[in-house]
Write an enzyme that holds these catalytic residues in place. Structure first.
Site, PDB file in Angstrom:
ATOM      1  N   SER A   1       0.814  -1.209   0.000  1.00 30.23           N
ATOM      2  CA  SER A   1       0.000   0.000   0.000  1.00 30.23           C
ATOM      3  C   SER A   1       0.854   1.269   0.000  1.00 30.23           C
ATOM      4  O   SER A   1       0.583   2.217  -0.741  1.00 30.23           O
ATOM      5  CB  SER A   1      -0.928  -0.014   1.216  1.00 30.23           C
ATOM      6  OG  SER A   1      -1.615   1.195   1.332  1.00 30.23           O
ATOM      7  N   SER A   2       1.906   1.273   0.804  1.00 27.87           N
ATOM      8  CA  SER A   2       2.749   2.475   0.898  1.00 27.87           C
ATOM      9  C   SER A   2       3.422   2.797  -0.426  1.00 27.87           C
ATOM     10  O   SER A   2       3.619   3.969  -0.762  1.00 27.87           O
ATOM     11  CB  SER A   2       3.811   2.294   1.983  1.00 27.87           C
ATOM     12  OG  SER A   2       3.196   2.194   3.242  1.00 27.87           O
ATOM     13  N   LEU A   3       3.782   1.769  -1.206  1.00 32.97           N
ATOM     14  CA  LEU A   3       4.399   1.999  -2.517  1.00 32.97           C
ATOM     15  C   LEU A   3       3.353   2.398  -3.549  1.00 32.97           C
ATOM     16  O   LEU A   3       3.608   3.237  -4.417  1.00 32.97           O
ATOM     17  CB  LEU A   3       5.166   0.760  -2.969  1.00 32.97           C
ATOM     18  CG  LEU A   3       6.358   0.370  -2.091  1.00 32.97           C
ATOM     19  CD1 LEU A   3       6.991  -0.922  -2.592  1.00 32.97           C
ATOM     20  CD2 LEU A   3       7.378   1.491  -2.040  1.00 32.97           C
ATOM     21  N   GLY A   4       2.172   1.796  -3.474  1.00 35.02           N
ATOM     22  CA  GLY A   4       1.086   2.178  -4.371  1.00 35.02           C
ATOM     23  C   GLY A   4       0.722   3.645  -4.211  1.00 35.02           C
ATOM     24  O   GLY A   4       0.407   4.333  -5.184  1.00 35.02           O
ATOM     25  N   ARG A   5       0.815   4.146  -3.008  1.00 32.16           N
ATOM     26  CA  ARG A   5       0.503   5.556  -2.736  1.00 32.16           C
ATOM     27  C   ARG A   5       1.555   6.503  -3.287  1.00 32.16           C
ATOM     28  O   ARG A   5       1.350   7.716  -3.343  1.00 32.16           O
ATOM     29  CB  ARG A   5       0.342   5.773  -1.231  1.00 32.16           C
ATOM     30  CG  ARG A   5      -0.837   5.029  -0.663  1.00 32.16           C
ATOM     31  CD  ARG A   5      -0.822   5.002   0.845  1.00 32.16           C
ATOM     32  NE  ARG A   5      -1.700   3.956   1.335  1.00 32.16           N
ATOM     33  CZ  ARG A   5      -2.566   4.103   2.311  1.00 32.16           C
ATOM     34  NH1 ARG A   5      -2.690   5.270   2.906  1.00 32.16           N
ATOM     35  NH2 ARG A   5      -3.307   3.092   2.696  1.00 32.16           N
TER      36      ARG A   5
ATOM     37  N   THR B   1       8.399 -13.095 -11.064  1.00 25.24           N
ATOM     38  CA  THR B   1       8.685 -11.921 -11.893  1.00 25.24           C
ATOM     39  C   THR B   1       7.672 -10.830 -11.575  1.00 25.24           C
ATOM     40  O   THR B   1       6.472 -11.084 -11.492  1.00 25.24           O
ATOM     41  CB  THR B   1       8.664 -12.289 -13.384  1.00 25.24           C
ATOM     42  OG1 THR B   1       9.749 -13.182 -13.647  1.00 25.24           O
ATOM     43  CG2 THR B   1       8.817 -11.062 -14.271  1.00 25.24           C
TER      44      THR B   1
ATOM     45  N   GLU C   1       6.099  -6.988 -12.574  1.00 21.92           N
ATOM     46  CA  GLU C   1       5.870  -6.091 -13.712  1.00 21.92           C
ATOM     47  C   GLU C   1       5.682  -4.694 -13.129  1.00 21.92           C
ATOM     48  O   GLU C   1       4.586  -4.313 -12.753  1.00 21.92           O
ATOM     49  CB  GLU C   1       4.629  -6.538 -14.477  1.00 21.92           C
ATOM     50  CG  GLU C   1       4.704  -7.983 -14.941  1.00 21.92           C
ATOM     51  CD  GLU C   1       3.350  -8.658 -14.967  1.00 21.92           C
ATOM     52  OE1 GLU C   1       2.432  -8.214 -14.245  1.00 21.92           O
ATOM     53  OE2 GLU C   1       3.203  -9.629 -15.699  1.00 21.92           O
TER      54      GLU C   1
ATOM     55  N   GLN D   1      12.063 -20.393 -12.841  1.00 19.34           N
ATOM     56  CA  GLN D   1      12.678 -19.171 -13.370  1.00 19.34           C
ATOM     57  C   GLN D   1      13.576 -18.513 -12.339  1.00 19.34           C
ATOM     58  O   GLN D   1      13.311 -18.546 -11.147  1.00 19.34           O
ATOM     59  CB  GLN D   1      11.614 -18.195 -13.869  1.00 19.34           C
ATOM     60  CG  GLN D   1      10.724 -17.610 -12.805  1.00 19.34           C
ATOM     61  CD  GLN D   1       9.597 -16.766 -13.381  1.00 19.34           C
ATOM     62  OE1 GLN D   1       9.429 -16.629 -14.588  1.00 19.34           O
ATOM     63  NE2 GLN D   1       8.807 -16.178 -12.510  1.00 19.34           N
TER      64      GLN D   1
END
Length: 191
Positions: A102-106, A127, A129, A174
């Site tokens: 959440s903190s990065l999405g903000r 992986t 994206e 992978q």
């Protein structure tokens, strides 16, 4: 059924789920935080006139490794592939879902475009994206928390888990950010 922290600890202790390297501090109430590795795949936009999922395009991306303790800078509108620092292995009756923090999405960082699902039987780095939808560049620090892995118990074990020959399992085992292999089993229905 979504697994709680107790269930996650029990699955790890039994060895049915493996996360390597594992840090007990990463366990949350119903997920496990995962960290960013130091490898990124950047798109070489000048190599092809377009992206075609039906055709192998081996020069579409290039592997980049961050130097020392330096961050990777993701500019506004950019899209890169990255991967979890952890190698994850799931049994045939547990599926995973990778969600962003959440903190990065903000801050405008999207952790995955569409591929957040991890099938029962999967083994490997996941992986990522990564997209920057903010108006400023974002520093991505290797080792930082980048997402959270939720685990779900399936109604019964998968008859053919990921990695079995039935489905092709192009990404089993992978290592690092793995480019698309869509061309290997491209399907198109004539309309």
């Amino acid at each position: 059924m979504l697994l709680s922290d107790r269930d996650i600890r029990a699955e790890l202790a039994s060895g049915r789920v493996t996360i390597d390297p594992f840090d007990p501090a990463m366990i949350q109430p119903s997920s496990i935080d995962v960290r960013l590795d130091k490898y990124f795949r950047v798109f070489e936009n000048h190599r092809y006139p377009h992206i075609d999922p039906a055709v192998e395009q081996p020069d579409l991306t290039r592997l980049v490794e961050t130097e020392g303790d330096e961050p990777f800078i993701l500019h506004p509108g950019e899209f890169v592939l990255a991967s979890t620092y952890e190698v994850i292995a799931l049994p045939d009756d547990l599926a995973g879902r990778l969600e962003g923090k959440s903190s990065l999405g903000r801050l405008g960082l999207l952790t995955h475009s569409t591929a957040g699902w991890i099938d029962p039987g999967f083994t490997g780095h996941v992986t990522l994206e990564l997209s920057n939808v903010a108006t400023l560049p974002i520093k991505l620090w290797p080792g930082m928390k980048i997402g959270q892995l939720c685990l779900f118990r399936t109604s019964s074990p998968a008859e053919h888990p990921y990695g079995s020959p039935v489905y092709g399992s192009r990404y089993q085992g992978q290592r690092g950010p793995t480019p698309s292999r869509s061309w290997q089993n491209f399907h198109r229905t004539k309309i």
